[in-house]
Design an enzyme around this catalytic site. Structure first.
Site, PDB file in Angstrom:
ATOM      1  N   SER A   1       0.774   2.611  -3.157  1.00  0.00           N
ATOM      2  CA  SER A   1       0.533   4.334  -4.072  1.00  0.00           C
ATOM      3  C   SER A   1       0.402   5.758  -3.289  1.00  0.00           C
ATOM      4  O   SER A   1       0.327   6.899  -4.093  1.00  0.00           O
ATOM      5  CB  SER A   1      -0.997   3.552  -4.569  1.00  0.00           C
ATOM      6  OG  SER A   1      -1.469   3.077  -3.648  1.00  0.00           O
ATOM      7  N   ARG A   2      -0.182   5.846  -2.399  1.00  0.00           N
ATOM      8  CA  ARG A   2      -0.346   6.561  -1.743  1.00  0.00           C
ATOM      9  C   ARG A   2      -0.227   6.949   0.196  1.00  0.00           C
ATOM     10  O   ARG A   2      -0.150   6.194   0.241  1.00  0.00           O
ATOM     11  CB  ARG A   2      -1.969   7.550  -1.733  1.00  0.00           C
ATOM     12  CG  ARG A   2      -2.572   6.729  -1.582  1.00  0.00           C
ATOM     13  CD  ARG A   2      -4.369   6.727  -2.159  1.00  0.00           C
ATOM     14  NE  ARG A   2      -5.463   5.810  -2.033  1.00  0.00           N
ATOM     15  CZ  ARG A   2      -6.270   5.527  -1.324  1.00  0.00           C
ATOM     16  NH1 ARG A   2      -6.236   6.275  -0.699  1.00  0.00           N
ATOM     17  NH2 ARG A   2      -6.440   4.568  -1.681  1.00  0.00           N
TER      18      ARG A   2
ATOM     19  N   GLY B   1       0.677  -1.324  -0.407  1.00  0.00           N
ATOM     20  CA  GLY B   1      -0.003  -0.166  -0.137  1.00  0.00           C
ATOM     21  C   GLY B   1       0.623   1.705  -0.507  1.00  0.00           C
ATOM     22  O   GLY B   1       0.499   1.752   0.786  1.00  0.00           O
TER      23      GLY B   1
ATOM     24  N   ILE C   1      -2.415  11.008  11.719  1.00  0.00           N
ATOM     25  CA  ILE C   1      -1.702  11.465  10.700  1.00  0.00           C
ATOM     26  C   ILE C   1      -2.205  12.037   9.539  1.00  0.00           C
ATOM     27  O   ILE C   1      -3.061  11.264   9.045  1.00  0.00           O
ATOM     28  CB  ILE C   1      -0.391  10.174   9.603  1.00  0.00           C
ATOM     29  CG1 ILE C   1       0.316   9.485  11.491  1.00  0.00           C
ATOM     30  CG2 ILE C   1       0.783  10.435   8.837  1.00  0.00           C
ATOM     31  CD1 ILE C   1       1.174  10.322  12.382  1.00  0.00           C
TER      32      ILE C   1
ATOM     33  N   ASN D   1       2.115  -2.163   5.740  1.00  0.00           N
ATOM     34  CA  ASN D   1       0.984  -0.824   5.815  1.00  0.00           C
ATOM     35  C   ASN D   1       0.073  -0.787   4.755  1.00  0.00           C
ATOM     36  O   ASN D   1      -1.170   0.488   5.924  1.00  0.00           O
ATOM     37  CB  ASN D   1       2.516   0.204   4.884  1.00  0.00           C
ATOM     38  CG  ASN D   1       1.324   1.090   4.712  1.00  0.00           C
ATOM     39  OD1 ASN D   1       1.695   2.062   6.248  1.00  0.00           O
ATOM     40  ND2 ASN D   1       1.225   1.896   3.666  1.00  0.00           N
TER      41      ASN D   1
ATOM     42  N   LYS E   1      -6.408  -3.255  14.045  1.00  0.00           N
ATOM     43  CA  LYS E   1      -4.495  -2.840  14.860  1.00  0.00           C
ATOM     44  C   LYS E   1      -3.947  -3.500  15.953  1.00  0.00           C
ATOM     45  O   LYS E   1      -2.807  -3.757  16.538  1.00  0.00           O
ATOM     46  CB  LYS E   1      -4.847  -1.195  14.923  1.00  0.00           C
ATOM     47  CG  LYS E   1      -5.616  -0.582  13.480  1.00  0.00           C
ATOM     48  CD  LYS E   1      -4.247  -1.144  12.811  1.00  0.00           C
ATOM     49  CE  LYS E   1      -4.582  -0.471  11.341  1.00  0.00           C
ATOM     50  NZ  LYS E   1      -3.033  -0.749  10.134  1.00  0.00           N
TER      51      LYS E   1
ATOM     52  N   TYR F   1     -11.304  -1.280  12.982  1.00  0.00           N
ATOM     53  CA  TYR F   1     -10.314  -0.705  13.131  1.00  0.00           C
ATOM     54  C   TYR F   1      -9.239  -1.132  14.431  1.00  0.00           C
ATOM     55  O   TYR F   1      -8.518  -1.850  14.074  1.00  0.00           O
ATOM     56  CB  TYR F   1     -10.309   0.638  12.758  1.00  0.00           C
ATOM     57  CG  TYR F   1      -8.902   1.643  12.287  1.00  0.00           C
ATOM     58  CD1 TYR F   1      -8.546   1.108  11.029  1.00  0.00           C
ATOM     59  CD2 TYR F   1      -8.307   2.299  13.147  1.00  0.00           C
ATOM     60  CE1 TYR F   1      -7.286   1.605  10.162  1.00  0.00           C
ATOM     61  CE2 TYR F   1      -7.215   2.758  12.523  1.00  0.00           C
ATOM     62  CZ  TYR F   1      -6.920   2.260  11.374  1.00  0.00           C
ATOM     63  OH  TYR F   1      -5.597   2.960  11.599  1.00  0.00           O
TER      64      TYR F   1
HETATM   65  P1  NAP Z   1      -4.286   6.092   2.647  1.00  0.00           P
HETATM   66  O1  NAP Z   1      -3.562   6.830   2.310  1.00  0.00           O
HETATM   67  O2  NAP Z   1      -5.608   5.475   2.423  1.00  0.00           O
HETATM   68  O3  NAP Z   1      -3.486   5.073   2.075  1.00  0.00           O
HETATM   69  C1  NAP Z   1      -4.062   3.181   1.924  1.00  0.00           C
HETATM   70  C2  NAP Z   1      -2.876   3.047   0.781  1.00  0.00           C
HETATM   71  O4  NAP Z   1      -2.939   0.983   1.180  1.00  0.00           O
HETATM   72  C3  NAP Z   1      -3.301   2.756  -0.402  1.00  0.00           C
HETATM   73  O5  NAP Z   1      -1.625   2.475  -1.068  1.00  0.00           O
HETATM   74  C4  NAP Z   1      -3.874   1.452  -1.147  1.00  0.00           C
HETATM   75  O6  NAP Z   1      -3.832   1.387  -2.344  1.00  0.00           O
HETATM   76  C5  NAP Z   1      -3.003   0.685  -0.032  1.00  0.00           C
HETATM   77  N1  NAP Z   1      -4.281  -0.824  -0.069  1.00  0.00           N
HETATM   78  C6  NAP Z   1      -5.542  -0.044   0.450  1.00  0.00           C
HETATM   79  N2  NAP Z   1      -6.790  -1.754   0.202  1.00  0.00           N
HETATM   80  C7  NAP Z   1      -5.587  -2.199  -0.117  1.00  0.00           C
HETATM   81  C8  NAP Z   1      -4.893  -3.999  -0.284  1.00  0.00           C
HETATM   82  N3  NAP Z   1      -6.609  -4.720   0.032  1.00  0.00           N
HETATM   83  N4  NAP Z   1      -4.680  -4.799  -0.867  1.00  0.00           N
HETATM   84  C9  NAP Z   1      -2.786  -3.491  -1.078  1.00  0.00           C
HETATM   85  N5  NAP Z   1      -2.705  -2.370  -1.061  1.00  0.00           N
HETATM   86  C10 NAP Z   1      -3.696  -2.062  -0.371  1.00  0.00           C
HETATM   87  O7  NAP Z   1      -3.928   4.954   4.458  1.00  0.00           O
HETATM   88  P2  NAP Z   1      -2.895   6.217   5.552  1.00  0.00           P
HETATM   89  O8  NAP Z   1      -3.557   6.756   5.879  1.00  0.00           O
HETATM   90  O9  NAP Z   1      -1.577   6.436   4.431  1.00  0.00           O
HETATM   91  O10 NAP Z   1      -2.801   4.739   6.431  1.00  0.00           O
HETATM   92  C11 NAP Z   1      -1.526   3.627   5.987  1.00  0.00           C
HETATM   93  C12 NAP Z   1      -1.510   2.882   7.262  1.00  0.00           C
HETATM   94  O11 NAP Z   1      -1.001   3.686   8.307  1.00  0.00           O
HETATM   95  C13 NAP Z   1      -2.852   1.989   7.244  1.00  0.00           C
HETATM   96  O12 NAP Z   1      -2.866   0.558   7.757  1.00  0.00           O
HETATM   97  C14 NAP Z   1      -3.617   2.842   8.103  1.00  0.00           C
HETATM   98  O13 NAP Z   1      -4.435   2.076   9.273  1.00  0.00           O
HETATM   99  C15 NAP Z   1      -1.995   3.429   9.178  1.00  0.00           C
HETATM  100  N6  NAP Z   1      -2.751   4.572  10.239  1.00  0.00           N
HETATM  101  C16 NAP Z   1      -3.083   5.690  10.003  1.00  0.00           C
HETATM  102  C17 NAP Z   1      -3.204   6.812   9.892  1.00  0.00           C
HETATM  103  C18 NAP Z   1      -3.445   8.363  10.018  1.00  0.00           C
HETATM  104  O14 NAP Z   1      -3.320   8.339  10.591  1.00  0.00           O
HETATM  105  N7  NAP Z   1      -3.303   8.662   8.552  1.00  0.00           N
HETATM  106  C19 NAP Z   1      -3.132   6.233  11.927  1.00  0.00           C
HETATM  107  C20 NAP Z   1      -2.524   5.764  11.907  1.00  0.00           C
HETATM  108  C21 NAP Z   1      -2.722   4.118  11.337  1.00  0.00           C
HETATM  109  P3  NAP Z   1      -5.096   2.326  -3.110  1.00  0.00           P
HETATM  110  O15 NAP Z   1      -4.286   3.752  -3.748  1.00  0.00           O
HETATM  111  O16 NAP Z   1      -4.711   1.471  -4.131  1.00  0.00           O
HETATM  112  O17 NAP Z   1      -6.196   2.026  -3.357  1.00  0.00           O
END
Ligand code: NAP
Length: 248
Positions: free
Chosen positions: A15-16, A13, A189, A91, A160, A156
């Protein structure tokens, strides 16, 4: 010499959001980066180009982390393309927030499969390679929500928290082979995942954080850099909070 010079890394994951931030920081640190996406092909190919321009090997793979078979196929392809795997970063993750009252079975199962089952799938797929190499670092992207829970996120939070139990167990099982496994618990984040939230609520969250700001993907990526590199050679089974002091 750069911190991750010549190391081969898989990030799910990327791509963003946070995954992309990790790929960029790792590329700058000299790592070769294999990364996955679920549907965002154009941004993934763009990132592949950006990383290649840094002079490292980089490749994007479309692969569903929730699928056991696809994870096996992915790792086989990465081994063919890169020749080894030194670091795995689990991730990929999604949210499907709802109060338990309204949370359907599918809302629960999908989040568990993409966030937690994926960690089993990918760890299982790289295990043999890391055992043979007698070294490896696995980093699981948990969340402060997995540590303390959150109303509206039972699915969620369960996924986690499950990742933390998995991390500690793998650290115990594989430590004798010099394979380390740690989790990161990011706080708030600011990415697309959080961009869907109400701005007023977001500002209240920022104000409540001791460091008075949301984190950015680079903040999390730098913690991953530490856990991926030999700087953390004696660190395993830990949960590192990257949350601006939120859980203090
Ligand atoms: P995001 O911007 O929504 O990005 C999610 C990434 O995961 C994207 O690259 C997406 O690909 C990919 N993805 C989703 N489903 C997938 C699957 N089935 N197989 C492979 N790839 C998949 O999320 P983020 O905020 O960067 O979060 C990344 C990680 O950090 C997550 O595990 C999240 O729970 C954790 N986290 C985030 C925060 C926060 O505040 N943002 C806080 C704590 C933990 P596509 O672009 O192709 O959909």
């Amino acid at each position: 010499m750069k911190l991750l010079e010549g190391k081969n890394v898989i990030i799910t994951g990327a791509s963003r959001g946070i995954g992309k931030g990790i790929a960029e920081v790792f590329g700058k640190a000299g790592a070769n980066v294999a990364f996955t996406y679920s549907s965002s092909e154009a941004p993934a190919l763009e990132l592949e180009k950006e990383l290649s321009a840094m002079g490292v090997k980089a490749k994007a793979y479309k692969s569903n982390a929730a699928s056991f078979e696809e994870s096996q196929e992915l790792v086989a392809k990465v081994l063919e393309d890169f020749g080894g795997i030194d670091v795995l970063i689990n991730n990929a993750g999604i949210t499907k927030d709802k109060l338990l009252m309204r949370m359907g079975e599918e809302d629960f199962d999908t989040v568990i499969e993409i966030n937690l089952k994926s960690v089993y799938n990918m760890t299982k797929a790289v295990q043999r390679t890391m055992l043979k190499q007698r070294q490896g670092s696995i980093i699981n992207m948990s969340s402060v929500v997995g540590v303390k829970g959150n109303a509206g996120q039972a699915n969620y939070a369960a996924s986690k928290a499950g990742m933390i139990g998995f991390t500690k167990s793998v650290a115990l099982e594989l430590g004798s082979r010099n394979i380390r496994c740690n989790a990161i618990a990011p706080g708030f984040i600011e990415t697309e995942m959080t961009g869907k939230l109400d701005e007023k609520m977001v500002q209240e969250w920022r104000d409540a954080i001791p460091l008075k700001r949301g984190g950015n993907p680079e903040d999390v990526a730098n913690a991953c850099l530490f856990l991926a590199s030999d700087l953390s050679a004696y660190v395993t089974g830990q949960v590192l909070n990257v949350d601006g002091g939120m859980l203090t």
